[in-house]
Design an enzyme around this catalytic site. Sequence first.
Site, PDB file in Angstrom:
ATOM      1  N   ARG A  65      32.779  30.771  33.571  1.00 21.41           N
ATOM      2  CA  ARG A  65      32.548  29.572  34.376  1.00 21.41           C
ATOM      3  C   ARG A  65      31.072  29.450  34.735  1.00 21.41           C
ATOM      4  NH1 ARG A  65      37.065  31.498  38.326  1.00 21.41           N
ATOM      5  NH2 ARG A  65      38.949  31.156  37.103  1.00 21.41           N
ATOM      6  N   LYS A  93      51.997  39.269  36.091  1.00 23.64           N
ATOM      7  CA  LYS A  93      51.670  40.626  36.527  1.00 23.64           C
ATOM      8  C   LYS A  93      52.589  40.969  37.693  1.00 23.64           C
ATOM      9  CE  LYS A  93      46.747  40.057  35.449  1.00 23.64           C
ATOM     10  NZ  LYS A  93      45.370  40.027  36.009  1.00 23.64           N
ATOM     11  N   GLU A 103      32.486  46.849  41.685  1.00 22.76           N
ATOM     12  CA  GLU A 103      32.848  48.240  41.921  1.00 22.76           C
ATOM     13  C   GLU A 103      32.270  49.191  40.885  1.00 22.76           C
ATOM     14  OE1 GLU A 103      37.116  48.489  42.255  1.00 22.76           O
ATOM     15  OE2 GLU A 103      37.172  46.665  43.479  1.00 22.76           O
ATOM     16  N   GLY A 130      35.960  44.168  39.704  1.00 23.23           N
ATOM     17  CA  GLY A 130      35.617  44.955  38.526  1.00 23.23           C
ATOM     18  C   GLY A 130      34.143  45.213  38.331  1.00 23.23           C
ATOM     19  N   LEU A 145      33.044  40.373  42.582  1.00 29.49           N
ATOM     20  CA  LEU A 145      32.450  40.153  41.262  1.00 29.49           C
ATOM     21  C   LEU A 145      33.369  40.687  40.171  1.00 29.49           C
ATOM     22  CD1 LEU A 145      28.776  41.263  42.084  1.00 29.49           C
ATOM     23  CD2 LEU A 145      29.831  39.002  42.356  1.00 29.49           C
ATOM     24  N   MET A 197      30.462  42.783  31.343  1.00 29.46           N
ATOM     25  CA  MET A 197      29.170  43.231  31.848  1.00 29.46           C
ATOM     26  C   MET A 197      28.738  44.546  31.204  1.00 29.46           C
ATOM     27  SD  MET A 197      26.566  42.488  33.653  1.00 29.46           S
ATOM     28  CE  MET A 197      27.118  41.075  34.620  1.00 29.46           C
ATOM     29  N   ARG A 257      51.661  35.615  44.751  1.00 27.35           N
ATOM     30  CA  ARG A 257      50.309  35.094  44.866  1.00 27.35           C
ATOM     31  C   ARG A 257      50.353  33.604  44.516  1.00 27.35           C
ATOM     32  NH1 ARG A 257      45.493  34.938  40.600  1.00 27.35           N
ATOM     33  NH2 ARG A 257      43.807  34.297  41.981  1.00 27.35           N
ATOM     34  N   ASN A 273      52.398  37.913  40.334  1.00 26.82           N
ATOM     35  CA  ASN A 273      51.242  37.050  40.097  1.00 26.82           C
ATOM     36  C   ASN A 273      51.488  36.344  38.771  1.00 26.82           C
ATOM     37  OD1 ASN A 273      48.795  35.830  39.636  1.00 26.82           O
ATOM     38  ND2 ASN A 273      47.558  37.669  39.938  1.00 26.82           N
ATOM     39  N   HIS A 277      40.030  33.714  46.068  1.00 28.42           N
ATOM     40  CA  HIS A 277      39.940  35.185  46.204  1.00 28.42           C
ATOM     41  C   HIS A 277      40.116  35.616  47.664  1.00 28.42           C
ATOM     42  CE1 HIS A 277      37.171  35.173  42.407  1.00 28.42           C
ATOM     43  NE2 HIS A 277      38.442  35.347  42.050  1.00 28.42           N
ATOM     44  N   GLU A 307      44.251  43.524  45.995  1.00 25.89           N
ATOM     45  CA  GLU A 307      44.907  42.266  46.338  1.00 25.89           C
ATOM     46  C   GLU A 307      46.420  42.417  46.379  1.00 25.89           C
ATOM     47  OE1 GLU A 307      42.632  38.646  44.619  1.00 25.89           O
ATOM     48  OE2 GLU A 307      42.135  40.329  43.303  1.00 25.89           O
TER      49      GLU A 307
END
Length: 437
Positions: A258, A30, A350, A347, A226, A300, A108, A23, A197, A401
């Site tokens: 965003r 990654k 979950e 993230g 999310l 978050m 990816r 990726n 996604h 993914e």
Amino acid sequence: MSRTTTTDEGPAPVEPHRVLVLNSGSSSVKYQLLDMRDHSRLAVGLVERIGEADSRLVHTPLSGGGAEPRERVGPIADHGAALKAAAEELAADGLGLDSPGLAAIGHRVVHGGLRFTEPTVITDEVLTEIERLVPVAPLHNPANITGIRTAQALRPDLPQVAVFDTAFHTTMPEYAARYAIDVETADAHRIRRYGFHGTSHAYVSRRTAELLGRPPEELNLIVLHLGNGASASAVAGGRCVDTSMGLTPLEGLVMGTRSGDIDPAVTFHLKRVAGMSADDIDVLLNKKSGLVGLCGDNDMREIRRRVDEGDERAALAFDIYIHRLKKYIGAYSAVLGRVDAVVFTAGVGENSAPVREAAVAGLSELGPAVDAGLNAVRSGEPRLISPDYARVAVAVVPTDEELEIANQTFALIGRTTAGQAGTTVGQAGTAVGQVDN
């Protein structure tokens, strides 16, 4: 696909069974190496701050019970140097790119337009088409292309496969995918809703069907991916019929940095009144908006801590985030007509029980509900968090993914080499089947 290695007993065939997933971002790479016989991860790594003096590579070997991460800090000039450094780390674990066990490299690729509806073996023609899509994915496709070219230079003999973020969403009907603008202008400049996604939405949709014990073809799902980037999709019978992201990943839900949905005239207003350039507005909406624009944080966990301490800016940011989520759950309930499950992943989805609880609160007339006790449980496994009486299930399904990209890559290589290596087709079918069942 069989290769031969020499042992003390003589030549022995080696069936390639590993997939390296890459990726490539604008300043990072990654990677994960997976064994497709059991889907185990043999190594994971990240190269970041490419092109800077303090570039950093963190490599973690996982085969044989795992080991401590190894770290390199120092200048890594470009993506070529980054991949070579990653290859050196893999080689140190006996998993080098020259290993006969390596079957393919899966990449990816963020934007595949309308042409690429499934994973594709990369040829010169394919690479040219990915380059043609740069204007609609200027932040992502150039980095993906760089990663592909570098990997091809390192292993020109190895199959390289592109797995596209947009592919899962190409099943959207025209009335969901088209914007209501002049058709000739839209077609001339490829302006439409593509969605992103897709590997996550595809994987999570199948895993949810598995969790519910029903065929994907029977289910209508609302999938909420999310993370720092966030997207929703309406999935009917395993096929995407609507999704929140559009021409770019900017449209839709409130995200970490965003804005998500916004009146397009805001851009004209900022140009006329604030004197901002197109580039200035691009940076504002993509990097200085969303949660970070509202309250200064895009984590978050930190936002919830501030909410609990009475921080009004954080509380407003959280409420705006949840309000947008509720709107999409309601809209996609209408699009689908019947919903079997609302699914949280990535993230935030979950790990944030407060987000899940707030997003579903007050929607009992639509069917979903959350059990407070089940919602509070932390687990890395797919699980239901709705009470038995709920007409619409609510689930938490961790996304993967990299595994999705590896599965699609391995299956494709098996199909394309069917005439030369029948056993590989069998291996590929098993790999995908274990995810689909």
